[in-house]
Design an enzyme around this catalytic site. Sequence first.
Site, mmCIF file in Angstrom:
data_model
loop_
_atom_site.group_PDB
_atom_site.id
_atom_site.type_symbol
_atom_site.label_atom_id
_atom_site.label_comp_id
_atom_site.label_asym_id
_atom_site.label_seq_id
_atom_site.Cartn_x
_atom_site.Cartn_y
_atom_site.Cartn_z
ATOM 1 N N GLN A 121 2.740 -7.679 26.608
ATOM 2 C CA GLN A 121 3.124 -6.294 26.950
ATOM 3 C C GLN A 121 2.114 -5.278 26.398
ATOM 4 O O GLN A 121 1.910 -4.218 26.966
ATOM 5 C CB GLN A 121 4.519 -5.970 26.396
ATOM 6 N N ARG A 136 11.607 -3.947 31.898
ATOM 7 C CA ARG A 136 11.832 -4.438 30.535
ATOM 8 C C ARG A 136 11.614 -3.255 29.586
ATOM 9 O O ARG A 136 11.169 -2.194 29.985
ATOM 10 C CB ARG A 136 10.979 -5.654 30.172
ATOM 11 N N GLY A 137 11.958 -3.496 28.312
ATOM 12 C CA GLY A 137 11.897 -2.409 27.338
ATOM 13 C C GLY A 137 13.287 -1.822 27.199
ATOM 14 O O GLY A 137 13.981 -1.586 28.209
ATOM 15 N N ALA A 138 13.692 -1.582 25.937
ATOM 16 C CA ALA A 138 15.102 -1.260 25.666
ATOM 17 C C ALA A 138 15.658 -0.100 26.513
ATOM 18 O O ALA A 138 16.717 -0.230 27.137
ATOM 19 C CB ALA A 138 15.265 -0.950 24.182
ATOM 20 N N ASP A 179 14.522 -2.780 19.716
ATOM 21 C CA ASP A 179 15.475 -3.192 20.750
ATOM 22 C C ASP A 179 16.902 -3.061 20.257
ATOM 23 O O ASP A 179 17.827 -2.874 21.044
ATOM 24 C CB ASP A 179 15.161 -4.615 21.181
ATOM 25 N N ARG A 214 20.296 -9.880 29.561
ATOM 26 C CA ARG A 214 19.457 -10.089 28.369
ATOM 27 C C ARG A 214 20.297 -9.750 27.131
ATOM 28 O O ARG A 214 21.077 -8.799 27.163
ATOM 29 C CB ARG A 214 18.184 -9.229 28.424
ATOM 30 N N LYS A 259 10.083 -6.677 19.194
ATOM 31 C CA LYS A 259 9.310 -7.781 19.782
ATOM 32 C C LYS A 259 8.769 -8.731 18.724
ATOM 33 O O LYS A 259 8.297 -8.293 17.682
ATOM 34 C CB LYS A 259 8.167 -7.180 20.622
HETATM 35 O O1 MRU Z 1 11.002 -8.254 26.063
HETATM 36 P P1 MRU Z 1 10.787 -6.786 26.336
HETATM 37 O O2 MRU Z 1 9.467 -6.450 26.933
HETATM 38 O O3 MRU Z 1 11.954 -6.143 27.033
HETATM 39 O O4 MRU Z 1 10.764 -6.255 24.865
HETATM 40 C C1 MRU Z 1 11.185 -5.046 24.516
HETATM 41 C C2 MRU Z 1 10.061 -4.270 24.017
HETATM 42 O O5 MRU Z 1 9.292 -3.799 24.808
HETATM 43 C C3 MRU Z 1 9.871 -4.088 22.624
HETATM 44 O O6 MRU Z 1 10.341 -4.954 21.746
HETATM 45 C C4 MRU Z 1 9.593 -2.678 22.254
HETATM 46 O O7 MRU Z 1 8.776 -2.669 21.158
HETATM 47 C C5 MRU Z 1 10.833 -1.860 21.969
HETATM 48 S S1 MRU Z 1 11.763 -1.445 23.350
HETATM 49 C C6 MRU Z 1 10.761 -0.500 24.372
#
Ligand code: MRU
Length: 350
Positions: free
Chosen positions: A196, A51-53, A237, A92, A248
């Site tokens: 997270q 996960r994470g952009a 994201d 996603r 988030k």
């Molecule tokens: O739902 P996730 O864990 O994929 O969410 C993304 C994130 O981790 C965040 O929103 C983050 O702050 C930016 S993308 C690393």
Amino acid sequence: MEVNGKHFQTVWMENGIVKMINQPLLPHQFEIVSYSTCADTANAITTMVVRGAGAIGATAGFAMAQAVREATLSADFRSKLLKMREIIIQTRPTAQNLFYAVNRVFRAVEELPPEKAILVADQVAQEIAKEDALDGENIGKIGAELISDGMRIMTHCNAGWLGFVDWGSALSPIYAASRQGKKLFVWVDETRPRLQGARLTSWELINEKIPHAIIADNAAGYFMQKGEVDMMIVGADRVALNGDVANKIGTFEKALLANYFRIPFYVAIPPSTIDKDCPDGAAIPIEERSNDEVLYGYGISDDGITGRIRLAPAQAAARNPAFDITPAALISGFITPTGIVTPDQIKDVI
Ligand code: MRU
């Protein structure tokens, strides 16, 4: 990223096999998982093994490279590839990096003969992952200039090593500043419901030996009001052309608080997070995830037993939006790999 003194990337691909850190097991267990098919790699995005952009983007690029290999075995290369591209796109909805990576690999191969396409797809997917790591490193160098010795920085969610291929976005300036010898303290929002911040950001900061405290999401205003937060840095994201940011859930209210207390609020992003077709935040699709994430907790007991527990009454309903929109007006600046820009300059970063 260093884990017990050994260098790891969050996700990588070797000979068509995609390998990644199994993030739902962290911080209690460190495990690498491998996926040999496009469908399995796509499923790892949906189930948030990754996960994470940036990490989602790199994984989606690798999944496309696997899709190209698999499509060459089909009688109709193009239609099979289009089907698999759709599977990856549906994993996603919010992180722009996913669409950026899928389209970049697809465009590079769509006109090529199948055998050549395999080679090129692999190359492009590896390039995307390398660029993600390099962007993170440069965001760190540039963002570290904003950080002075003794600063107390708040962050939300996890935009560090684990949210990207390496380094990260929001946490990268913190790592760079700390490695320059600056003494820092990080406020880590726990980030309900998937935690997270509490699970991943804290684990990263422990590995990097940076002092920090996890706080309940609703404690941020308390510490800002007491004057104990000097700056806030978050990731994103997706960023719209007017500088609105999807990040988030909970980011918007932190930005409002920071604005009220005149605390600088920065968003750290690689260019691959900017959606050049998106005019403003209202056009960004917001993922709504399973209500069970709100109704249940997941963790490890003092006896070492992992599992989930019900938090709410059996009949309780819930809602679970995974992201919110922070309006450009609340953002002091964007930390990008090429410099710090104001929201109205975001168009020039692409
Ligand atoms: O739902 P996730 O864990 O994929 O969410 C993304 C994130 O981790 C965040 O929103 C983050 O702050 C930016 S993308 C690393």
